[in-house]
Write a protein that holds these residues in place. Structure first.
Motif, mmCIF file in Angstrom:
data_model
loop_
_atom_site.group_PDB
_atom_site.id
_atom_site.type_symbol
_atom_site.label_atom_id
_atom_site.label_comp_id
_atom_site.label_asym_id
_atom_site.label_seq_id
_atom_site.Cartn_x
_atom_site.Cartn_y
_atom_site.Cartn_z
ATOM 1 N N LEU A 1 -2.693 -29.754 -30.574
ATOM 2 C CA LEU A 1 -2.744 -28.471 -29.880
ATOM 3 C C LEU A 1 -4.156 -27.929 -29.777
ATOM 4 O O LEU A 1 -4.511 -27.264 -28.793
ATOM 5 N N LEU B 1 4.073 -20.559 -27.018
ATOM 6 C CA LEU B 1 3.546 -21.917 -27.123
ATOM 7 C C LEU B 1 4.171 -22.820 -26.072
ATOM 8 O O LEU B 1 3.477 -23.627 -25.431
ATOM 9 N N GLU C 1 2.565 -22.074 -22.782
ATOM 10 C CA GLU C 1 1.210 -22.607 -22.707
ATOM 11 C C GLU C 1 1.223 -24.117 -22.465
ATOM 12 O O GLU C 1 0.448 -24.636 -21.664
ATOM 13 N N TYR D 1 3.423 -20.338 -35.058
ATOM 14 C CA TYR D 1 3.412 -20.342 -33.598
ATOM 15 C C TYR D 1 4.535 -19.468 -33.051
ATOM 16 O O TYR D 1 5.669 -19.541 -33.517
ATOM 17 N N ASP E 1 -6.439 -22.506 -29.178
ATOM 18 C CA ASP E 1 -5.978 -22.052 -30.493
ATOM 19 C C ASP E 1 -4.712 -21.235 -30.279
ATOM 20 O O ASP E 1 -4.758 -20.086 -29.854
ATOM 21 N N PHE E 2 -3.558 -21.843 -30.594
ATOM 22 C CA PHE E 2 -2.286 -21.210 -30.258
ATOM 23 C C PHE E 2 -1.555 -20.624 -31.461
ATOM 24 O O PHE E 2 -0.576 -19.917 -31.296
#
Length: 208
Positions: free
Chosen positions: A52, A70, A73, A65, A57-58
């Motif tokens: 990831l 997420l 994204e 998360y 930067d999730f």
């Protein structure tokens, strides 16, 4: 490696992350730690973080998360929010099954055209898309500009069709034929699907 320097192995894991996060949403979960996600997916937490981090930067320290964010994204990274026009060549049993059972719109594509050489198929509707004769391919592509093609035709017919499609601007292929498109067109994007190879791989695993 792909053009952005991200390995194909990382890219190939993205759809699995996307699909798995969708399953977690169906369970009613809203957040998950990298450790718990790794346990469920049978990966390592460091592998997930490394994958990831290739794209941003999730996660949040101490929170993990946000599952919906997420997944959104990853969908954006995969291009699912920018569907590409696609055509299907060969509407026999395989082509018809693929057209019926794959939800193209949720996988990043609009299926806008289907083509075959058989006169008896011309005019039939599959998923509200009419089957056209292959002789109309040039005109259709010049008017509608498809970016991708799904090949469900024999190997011996694939080279000529690929030559034609690449000249017409098609940039990617989902290839069910055994013709190796990349040898002649290394610049196009190809996903090869070989059912026979998968069966032989399964046979090996069962035999060993």
């Amino acid at each position: 490696m792909n053009q952005a320097g991200i390995s194909n192995s990382v890219i190939n894991r993205l759809p699995r992350y996307y699909r798995f996060l969708g399953e977690l949403k169906k369970e009613g979960l809203t957040r998950i730690s990298s450790r718990e996600l790794a346990r469920r997916m049978q990966l390592t937490a460091s592998q997930i973080r490394q994958d990831l981090n290739c794209f941003g930067d999730f996660g949040q320290q101490g929170y993990g998360y946000n599952i919906e964010l997420l997944q959104n994204e990853i969908g954006r990274i995969l291009g699912l929010d920018r569907p590409q026009n696609a055509i299907l060549i060969g509407v026999g049993n395989l082509g018809r099954a693929i057209a019926h059972y794959i939800n193209f719109e949720k996988k990043g594509f609009h299926l806008i055209g289907m083509f075959d050489t058989k006169e008896s198929l011309v005019g039939q509707m599959v998923r509200n898309v009419p089957i056209r004769h292959i002789d109309t391919l040039d005109e259709f592509c010049r008017e509608n500009l498809p970016r991708a093609a799904i090949l469900c035709i024999p190997k011996e017919a694939s080279k000529e069709i690929c030559d034609q499609l690449v000249k017409l601007g098609v940039k990617g292929f989902l290839n069910f034929s055994h013709y190796d498109i990349s040898l002649d067109y290394p610049e196009v994007k190809v996903e090869n699907i070989h059912f026979g190879d998968s069966l032989m791989t399964l046979s090996y695993k069962l035999s060993n």
